[in-house]
Design a protein around this motif. Structure first.
Motif, PDB file in Angstrom:
ATOM      1  N   LYS A  92      32.174  52.096 -66.227  1.00  0.00           N
ATOM      2  CA  LYS A  92      32.673  51.955 -67.595  1.00  0.00           C
ATOM      3  C   LYS A  92      32.644  53.301 -68.321  1.00  0.00           C
ATOM      4  N   HIS A  93      31.557  54.045 -68.153  1.00  0.00           N
ATOM      5  CA  HIS A  93      31.425  55.353 -68.803  1.00  0.00           C
ATOM      6  C   HIS A  93      32.535  56.300 -68.328  1.00  0.00           C
ATOM      7  N   LEU A  94      32.785  56.334 -67.027  1.00  0.00           N
ATOM      8  CA  LEU A  94      33.824  57.208 -66.488  1.00  0.00           C
ATOM      9  C   LEU A  94      35.223  56.750 -66.920  1.00  0.00           C
ATOM     10  N   GLN A  95      35.462  55.455 -66.932  1.00  0.00           N
ATOM     11  CA  GLN A  95      36.772  54.925 -67.323  1.00  0.00           C
ATOM     12  C   GLN A  95      37.098  55.223 -68.777  1.00  0.00           C
ATOM     13  N   GLN A  96      36.104  55.247 -69.632  1.00  0.00           N
ATOM     14  CA  GLN A  96      36.333  55.456 -71.056  1.00  0.00           C
ATOM     15  C   GLN A  96      36.416  56.929 -71.444  1.00  0.00           C
ATOM     16  N   SER A  97      36.210  57.795 -70.480  1.00  0.00           N
ATOM     17  CA  SER A  97      36.222  59.224 -70.755  1.00  0.00           C
ATOM     18  C   SER A  97      37.382  59.897 -70.034  1.00  0.00           C
ATOM     19  N   HIS A  98      37.894  60.943 -70.619  1.00  0.00           N
ATOM     20  CA  HIS A  98      38.969  61.704 -69.986  1.00  0.00           C
ATOM     21  C   HIS A  98      38.450  63.037 -69.459  1.00  0.00           C
ATOM     22  N   LYS A  99      37.116  63.190 -69.445  1.00  0.00           N
ATOM     23  CA  LYS A  99      36.548  64.418 -68.926  1.00  0.00           C
ATOM     24  C   LYS A  99      35.574  64.084 -67.806  1.00  0.00           C
ATOM     25  N   ALA A 100      35.248  65.089 -67.014  1.00  0.00           N
ATOM     26  CA  ALA A 100      34.332  64.904 -65.892  1.00  0.00           C
ATOM     27  C   ALA A 100      32.890  64.862 -66.387  1.00  0.00           C
ATOM     28  N   HIS A 101      32.060  64.136 -65.646  1.00  0.00           N
ATOM     29  CA  HIS A 101      30.633  64.027 -65.971  1.00  0.00           C
ATOM     30  C   HIS A 101      29.827  64.373 -64.722  1.00  0.00           C
ATOM     31  N   ARG A 139      34.718  50.839 -52.782  1.00  0.00           N
ATOM     32  CA  ARG A 139      35.373  49.635 -53.324  1.00  0.00           C
ATOM     33  C   ARG A 139      36.807  49.912 -53.755  1.00  0.00           C
ATOM     34  N   GLY A 140      37.193  51.186 -53.716  1.00  0.00           N
ATOM     35  CA  GLY A 140      38.551  51.533 -54.106  1.00  0.00           C
ATOM     36  C   GLY A 140      38.689  52.078 -55.512  1.00  0.00           C
ATOM     37  N   GLU A 141      37.575  52.322 -56.181  1.00  0.00           N
ATOM     38  CA  GLU A 141      37.659  52.900 -57.527  1.00  0.00           C
ATOM     39  C   GLU A 141      38.136  54.348 -57.414  1.00  0.00           C
ATOM     40  N   PRO A 142      39.125  54.750 -58.217  1.00  0.00           N
ATOM     41  CA  PRO A 142      39.703  56.097 -58.108  1.00  0.00           C
ATOM     42  C   PRO A 142      38.849  57.168 -58.798  1.00  0.00           C
ATOM     43  N   ILE A 143      37.664  57.390 -58.239  1.00  0.00           N
ATOM     44  CA  ILE A 143      36.740  58.392 -58.770  1.00  0.00           C
ATOM     45  C   ILE A 143      36.810  59.595 -57.845  1.00  0.00           C
ATOM     46  N   ILE A 144      36.942  60.768 -58.437  1.00  0.00           N
ATOM     47  CA  ILE A 144      36.945  61.989 -57.640  1.00  0.00           C
ATOM     48  C   ILE A 144      35.816  62.900 -58.104  1.00  0.00           C
ATOM     49  N   ALA A 145      35.388  63.747 -57.203  1.00  0.00           N
ATOM     50  CA  ALA A 145      34.388  64.755 -57.538  1.00  0.00           C
ATOM     51  C   ALA A 145      35.118  66.073 -57.732  1.00  0.00           C
ATOM     52  N   THR A 146      35.005  66.639 -58.911  1.00  0.00           N
ATOM     53  CA  THR A 146      35.610  67.935 -59.201  1.00  0.00           C
ATOM     54  C   THR A 146      34.484  68.956 -59.375  1.00  0.00           C
ATOM     55  N   GLU A 161      33.642  70.188 -61.986  1.00  0.00           N
ATOM     56  CA  GLU A 161      33.007  69.899 -63.274  1.00  0.00           C
ATOM     57  C   GLU A 161      32.226  68.592 -63.267  1.00  0.00           C
ATOM     58  N   GLY A 162      32.339  67.818 -62.196  1.00  0.00           N
ATOM     59  CA  GLY A 162      31.634  66.544 -62.123  1.00  0.00           C
ATOM     60  C   GLY A 162      32.559  65.429 -61.678  1.00  0.00           C
ATOM     61  N   TYR A 163      32.136  64.199 -61.902  1.00  0.00           N
ATOM     62  CA  TYR A 163      32.909  63.028 -61.493  1.00  0.00           C
ATOM     63  C   TYR A 163      33.939  62.671 -62.560  1.00  0.00           C
ATOM     64  N   LEU A 164      35.110  62.282 -62.073  1.00  0.00           N
ATOM     65  CA  LEU A 164      36.222  61.966 -62.953  1.00  0.00           C
ATOM     66  C   LEU A 164      36.895  60.694 -62.463  1.00  0.00           C
ATOM     67  N   TYR A 165      37.177  59.796 -63.387  1.00  0.00           N
ATOM     68  CA  TYR A 165      37.917  58.578 -63.066  1.00  0.00           C
ATOM     69  C   TYR A 165      39.392  58.876 -63.269  1.00  0.00           C
ATOM     70  N   LEU A 166      40.184  58.696 -62.224  1.00  0.00           N
ATOM     71  CA  LEU A 166      41.613  58.971 -62.328  1.00  0.00           C
ATOM     72  C   LEU A 166      42.302  57.820 -63.039  1.00  0.00           C
ATOM     73  N   GLN A 167      42.713  58.089 -64.250  1.00  0.00           N
ATOM     74  CA  GLN A 167      43.401  57.074 -65.048  1.00  0.00           C
ATOM     75  C   GLN A 167      44.782  56.816 -64.447  1.00  0.00           C
ATOM     76  N   LYS A 168      45.201  55.583 -64.457  1.00  0.00           N
ATOM     77  CA  LYS A 168      46.540  55.253 -63.947  1.00  0.00           C
ATOM     78  C   LYS A 168      47.589  55.833 -64.872  1.00  0.00           C
ATOM     79  N   GLN A 169      48.579  56.458 -64.264  1.00  0.00           N
ATOM     80  CA  GLN A 169      49.671  57.047 -65.035  1.00  0.00           C
ATOM     81  C   GLN A 169      50.641  55.948 -65.456  1.00  0.00           C
TER      82      GLN A 169
END
Length: 178
Positions: free
Chosen positions: A17-26, A52-59, A61-69
């Motif tokens: 939820k925290h990653l989905q609600q943010s547009h920056k890496a943590h 599980r298929g969640e579109p989380i990537i490690a950059t 700068e940290g972890y980022l949830y890839l928002q659907k375009q």
């Protein structure tokens, strides 16, 4: 949430939820502090969420949830060649043209294709990337290939990709078929 130790699935849902609600890496450390667990537990939780298929990537700068375009992005792979000192200029030319830099790829003679996610979209992202390379005294992947590397760039508009290629060509960075 900080202060209360979250367990298992409750913790993973809080991270998601925290990653989905943010547009920056943590960073893993920041997520660990948020959920009151160790960074290693976060690394495991992120791995489970990715499985599980969640579109989380490690950059970098940290972890980022890839928002659907909501709009289809145009994507192009470009080949560039330059030395370390020109990295900031190269990335800036692409971003100033209205493109995002999705990743960097080098073709290593032993390991084959090495790809690193960048997700650089703004001039501030360029500055942060360059500063992190300097502060960590990290080597750029282009050092493995003497400067030759690929980028996947994306934009909503073809003219932005075309403009980035023109600017890179003018700077002497773009490698093209002859």
């Amino acid at each position: 949430m900080s202060g209360k130790k979250l367990l298992g699935e409750e913790r993973r849902q809080a991270i998601l939820k925290h990653l989905q609600q943010s547009h920056k890496a943590h960073t893993g450390s920041a997520l660990a502090q948020l959920t009151n667990v160790s960074r290693q537990v976060i690394v495991q939780d992120i791995s489970l969420l990715k499985a599980r298929g969640e579109p989380i990537i490690a950059t970098s700068e940290g972890y980022l949830y890839l928002q659907k375009q909501t709009t289809e992005m145009i994507e192009k792979t470009i080949v560039v060649d330059h030395q370390k000192d020109d990295t900031e200029k190269e990335l800036s030319l692409i971003v100033q043209s209205g493109c995002q830099i999705k990743d960097v790829t080098v073709l290593h003679p032993v390991y084959g294709e090495i790809v690193a996610r960048l997700e650089i979209a703004t001039p501030d992202d360029v500055n942060q990337f360059v500063e992190k390379i300097k502060s960590k005294q990290a080597s750029l992947l282009l050092r493995l290939t003497g400067g030759l590397h690929l980028h996947t760039i994306v934009s909503l508009h073809q003219h932005c990709i075309d403009q980035a290629c023109v600017k890179l060509r003018e700077a002497g960075f773009l490698v093209e078929e002859t």
